[in-house]
Scaffold this active site. Structure first.
Site, mmCIF file in Angstrom:
data_model
loop_
_atom_site.group_PDB
_atom_site.id
_atom_site.type_symbol
_atom_site.label_atom_id
_atom_site.label_comp_id
_atom_site.label_asym_id
_atom_site.label_seq_id
_atom_site.Cartn_x
_atom_site.Cartn_y
_atom_site.Cartn_z
ATOM 1 C CD1 TRP A 84 0.074 -0.977 3.352
ATOM 2 C CD2 TRP A 84 0.168 1.259 3.259
ATOM 3 N NE1 TRP A 84 0.693 -0.537 4.509
ATOM 4 C CE2 TRP A 84 0.767 0.833 4.483
ATOM 5 C CE3 TRP A 84 0.118 2.615 2.977
ATOM 6 C CZ2 TRP A 84 1.284 1.722 5.419
ATOM 7 C CZ3 TRP A 84 0.634 3.507 3.912
ATOM 8 C CH2 TRP A 84 1.215 3.068 5.110
ATOM 9 C CD GLU A 123 5.494 4.794 12.723
ATOM 10 O OE1 GLU A 123 6.461 4.542 11.990
ATOM 11 O OE2 GLU A 123 4.848 3.911 13.329
ATOM 12 C CD GLU A 183 8.392 0.765 10.638
ATOM 13 O OE1 GLU A 183 8.023 1.851 11.139
ATOM 14 O OE2 GLU A 183 7.991 -0.339 11.041
ATOM 15 C CG HIS A 218 4.302 3.133 9.004
ATOM 16 N ND1 HIS A 218 4.889 2.256 9.901
ATOM 17 C CD2 HIS A 218 3.851 2.367 7.983
ATOM 18 C CE1 HIS A 218 4.773 1.023 9.444
ATOM 19 N NE2 HIS A 218 4.157 1.061 8.278
ATOM 20 C CD GLU A 278 8.935 -2.570 14.308
ATOM 21 O OE1 GLU A 278 7.856 -1.953 14.425
ATOM 22 O OE2 GLU A 278 9.691 -2.397 13.346
ATOM 23 C CB THR A 310 4.966 0.778 17.201
ATOM 24 O OG1 THR A 310 5.641 -0.374 16.681
ATOM 25 C CG2 THR A 310 6.001 1.721 17.778
ATOM 26 C CG ASP A 352 3.058 -2.075 7.096
ATOM 27 O OD1 ASP A 352 2.639 -3.085 6.501
ATOM 28 O OD2 ASP A 352 3.276 -0.986 6.526
ATOM 29 C CD GLU A 353 5.088 -0.123 13.219
ATOM 30 O OE1 GLU A 353 6.112 -0.832 13.292
ATOM 31 O OE2 GLU A 353 5.125 1.096 12.988
ATOM 32 C CG HIS A 371 8.047 -4.247 10.140
ATOM 33 N ND1 HIS A 371 7.785 -2.903 9.951
ATOM 34 C CD2 HIS A 371 8.090 -4.793 8.888
ATOM 35 C CE1 HIS A 371 7.686 -2.646 8.661
ATOM 36 N NE2 HIS A 371 7.855 -3.775 8.003
#
Length: 392
Positions: free
Chosen positions: A87, A132, A170, A173, A223, A226, A255-256, A259
């Protein structure tokens, strides 16, 4: 006021008992005489006046990571998403390629959706976004780890590829959150942008000693923290009538999570190939307390900005002291630390400390909550929301 620190352990939960005072002013070098002397606080939040350890991993341990190159290529790199399948911020924002009237209608709709969100929510969302946006600091951190650093800036070893591509993922974000906040009209972008510049200029002091054993323990914890924080801002956005922002925060949280899983797998592998030193690293990070990236946050006005932002996050349930203990429990279980075998004496002592830490933290949290209930509520003005008052 309960002093829970967003994305790190609260001050009153310290298990090391070692606090440091901030040095608020430092002169520029005398050799720079042609430049005006000024305090560091004019360009970055104040540094810590102490001598940090900058190298703690034995040189021979570099070979541990070299031996894991094939494993990292096969296990960690596939956890990255191809760019064409990822995305992008524009997917969630008003479409700037549309005619002006259509674009402005989309902006107006965005503003209407954010109108139901309280000011205190924007304090937390801005704080998360600023965290971020300080991404250059985090990439710099990873590239200092002995044994996994990117020596050329485009090295093809899996650790370097991971660092660059993790950074690229990242990077979206902060871009997305910052643009959404800008279009909302709810925040003072001038002070927000200054806060970003202050934070990047300040860097961060997380006590990692350029040691990847410590570093990957830290990133596993960070991670997950977050992931929790963005997940809760998504929940609050949905509850307050902004489904688009809920989706934005939710996609960042996903995403976090991905990760987090990658860094947790790295520590799992280190526990397999080098259990004692990895257990010692986990213990060392827990004794230091996990300080998350924005702990040097500053807006040019409030020297306690991070503390105040953290208190709001605690009150809203975005990230709490209880979450810190929950993360500890989660990692102990995920890494199977209670059942870990093959440890030396020092490793066994570290194991006992780490596995018993979460219950101790919860007892401290209960005491802190009891004290907080006896205190009068306090409020602070945040420059990010045009100096409006928010209860801590």
């Amino acid at each position: 006021m309960q002093q829970a620190q967003a994305l790190r352990i609260p001050e009153h939960f310290s298990v090391s008992g070692n606090s440091r005072n901030l040095q608020h002013h430092l002169r520029t070098p005398a050799t720079a005489s042609k430049f005006r002397r000024q305090s560091v606080s004019a360009v970055a939040s104040p540094p810590h006046p102490y001598d940090p350890v900058t190298q703690s991993m034995a040189p021979a341990k570099v070979e541990v990571f070299r031996s894991l190159d094939k494993w990292a290529t096969e296990t960690i790199l596939p956890m990255l998403k191809p760019v064409e399948q990822s995305w992008q911020p524009h997917d969630f924002l008003p479409d700037s390629t549309q005619p002006s009237d259509s674009f402005m209608d989309q902006v107006q709709a965005l503003r209407e959706q954010t109108s139901g969100l309280p000011d205190e929510y924007f304090v937390v969302l801005v704080g998360d976004m600023i965290t971020e946006e300080a991404l250059p600091t985090y990439m710099s951190m990873l590239n200092r780890f002995d044994g996994v650093k990117d020596d050329t800036g485009s090295s093809s070893d899996p650790w370097s590829v991971w660092t660059r591509c993790w950074t690229a993922e990242e990077n979206r974000h902060g871009d997305l959150l910052k643009t959404y906040l800008y279009l909302s009209g709810r925040v003072n972008m001038s002070t927000v942008e200054r806060s970003i510049q202050y934070l990047i200029g300040a860097g961060m002091d997380t006590g990692l000693e350029n040691n990847p054993y410590l570093g990957f323990v830290y990133t596993s914890f960070q991670e997950r923290a977050t992931f929790i924080s963005h997940g809760n801002t998504a929940r609050l956005a949905k509850e307050n009538g902004d489904p688009v922002l809920a989706r934005v925060c939710g996609i960042i949280a996903s995403d976090e999570k991905r990760h987090e899983n990658a860094y947790i797998k790295i520590v799992e592998k280190l526990l397999e190939v080098d259990p004692t030193d990895t257990m010692l690293a986990i213990c060392k990070m827990m004794r230091k307390n996990i300080k998350m990236p924005a702990h040097l946050m500053y807006d040019g006005q409030d020297p306690d900005l991070f503390c105040h932002f953290s208190a709001v996050a605690e009150r809203l349930g975005v990230y709490t002291a209880g979450d810190y203990a929950d993360i500890m429990d989660f990692l102990v279980g995920r890494w199977k630390l209670e059942k870990l075998e093959g440890l030396g004496d020092s490793g066994l002592q570290a194991q006992d400390f780490v596995c018993g830490l979460a219950p101790r933290l919860r007892k401290l949290q209960e005491r802190a909550q009891h004290r907080a209930q006896k205190m009068q509520p306090q409020s602070v003005r945040f420059s990010w929301i045009f100096n409006k008052e928010v209860t801590l």
